[in-house]
Design a protein around this motif. Structure first.
Motif, short mmCIF file in Angstrom:
data_model
loop_
_atom_site.label_atom_id
_atom_site.label_comp_id
_atom_site.label_asym_id
_atom_site.label_seq_id
_atom_site.Cartn_x
_atom_site.Cartn_y
_atom_site.Cartn_z
N ARG A 186 52.77 36.06 37.28
CA ARG A 186 51.88 35.00 36.78
C ARG A 186 50.79 34.76 37.80
O ARG A 186 51.07 34.46 38.96
N ILE A 187 49.56 34.88 37.38
CA ILE A 187 48.42 34.80 38.28
C ILE A 187 48.00 33.34 38.46
O ILE A 187 47.73 32.64 37.48
N MET A 188 47.94 32.89 39.71
CA MET A 188 47.57 31.50 40.02
C MET A 188 46.09 31.37 40.37
O MET A 188 45.50 30.32 40.20
N ARG A 189 45.50 32.45 40.91
CA ARG A 189 44.07 32.48 41.26
C ARG A 189 43.51 33.82 40.83
O ARG A 189 44.21 34.83 40.87
N SER A 190 42.25 33.83 40.48
CA SER A 190 41.61 35.09 40.09
C SER A 190 41.81 36.14 41.18
O SER A 190 41.72 35.84 42.37
N CYS A 191 42.10 37.36 40.75
CA CYS A 191 42.33 38.44 41.70
C CYS A 191 42.16 39.79 41.03
O CYS A 191 42.16 39.90 39.81
N ASP A 192 42.02 40.81 41.86
CA ASP A 192 42.11 42.19 41.40
C ASP A 192 43.53 42.64 41.66
O ASP A 192 44.12 42.31 42.69
N VAL A 193 44.09 43.39 40.72
CA VAL A 193 45.42 43.95 40.90
C VAL A 193 45.29 45.46 40.78
O VAL A 193 44.49 45.96 39.99
N GLN A 194 46.05 46.16 41.60
CA GLN A 194 46.10 47.61 41.49
C GLN A 194 47.50 48.10 41.83
O GLN A 194 48.19 47.48 42.63
N PHE A 233 58.91 52.34 36.98
CA PHE A 233 58.70 51.93 38.36
C PHE A 233 57.23 51.66 38.66
O PHE A 233 56.34 52.14 37.98
N ILE A 234 57.03 50.85 39.72
CA ILE A 234 55.71 50.45 40.18
C ILE A 234 55.67 50.71 41.69
O ILE A 234 56.57 50.30 42.42
N ASP A 235 54.60 51.34 42.14
CA ASP A 235 54.40 51.59 43.57
C ASP A 235 53.12 50.91 44.02
O ASP A 235 52.13 50.87 43.29
N ASN A 236 53.15 50.42 45.26
CA ASN A 236 51.95 49.87 45.91
C ASN A 236 51.26 48.78 45.09
O ASN A 236 50.03 48.77 44.98
N LEU A 237 52.03 47.85 44.55
CA LEU A 237 51.47 46.72 43.82
C LEU A 237 50.70 45.84 44.80
O LEU A 237 51.26 45.34 45.77
N THR A 238 49.39 45.69 44.56
CA THR A 238 48.53 44.95 45.47
C THR A 238 47.69 43.95 44.69
O THR A 238 47.07 44.31 43.69
N LEU A 239 47.69 42.70 45.16
CA LEU A 239 46.83 41.65 44.59
C LEU A 239 45.77 41.31 45.63
O LEU A 239 46.10 41.01 46.77
N ILE A 240 44.50 41.37 45.23
CA ILE A 240 43.40 41.08 46.14
C ILE A 240 42.63 39.90 45.57
O ILE A 240 42.02 40.02 44.50
N SER A 241 42.69 38.78 46.25
CA SER A 241 42.06 37.57 45.76
C SER A 241 40.55 37.72 45.65
O SER A 241 39.91 38.29 46.53
N THR A 242 39.99 37.20 44.57
CA THR A 242 38.53 37.15 44.42
C THR A 242 38.03 35.73 44.68
O THR A 242 36.85 35.45 44.55
#
Length: 117
Positions: free
Chosen positions: A33-41, A104-113
């Motif tokens: 659940r996203i609390m702040r805008s972000c990029d996900v990869q 499976f998921i690898d290298n889940l990264t959230l980068i805040s905008t």
């Protein structure tokens, strides 16, 4: 992140987030659940019975991808806004098991905008 308590995803020693349901007619769910805008990869894949056991990625209930069989090394990147819900689910049917029997998921990264998360 929210993990389905009955059939949780697990985090392995290499950081891989992986479904754990092995029983027929079951489902593992992992929700972010996203609390702040972000990029996900992230990278993702599946090792399952072709066409029957499926790994699905959805954003706010809309399917972004659904895969089965032996698929590895797929990449996804998206910009998410506050309130978005990203869901990963591995669903098994009532018959055959094949491969490693997981999504499976690898290298889940959230980068805040919007600054620090």
């Amino acid at each position: 992140a929210i993990n389905d308590a009955k059939n949780a995803f697990s985090i392995g020693e290499n950081g891989r987030i992986q479904s754990t349901n092995k029983k027929s007619d079951s489902r593992s769910i992992f929700t972010v659940r996203i609390m702040r805008s972000c990029d996900v990869q992230f990278m993702y894949g599946v090792s399952s019975e072709i066409g029957c056991d499926k790994f699905t990625i959805a954003l706010n209930g809309v399917t972004l991808d659904e895969i089965s069989g032996a698929v590895n090394g797929l990449f996804m990147r998206a910009t998410l806004k506050s309130g978005d819900v990203l869901t990963f689910a591995y669903t098994k049917d009532a018959s055959v098991s094949s491969g490693d029997d997981c999504g499976f998921i690898d290298n889940l990264t959230l980068i805040s905008t919007e600054g620090a998360l």
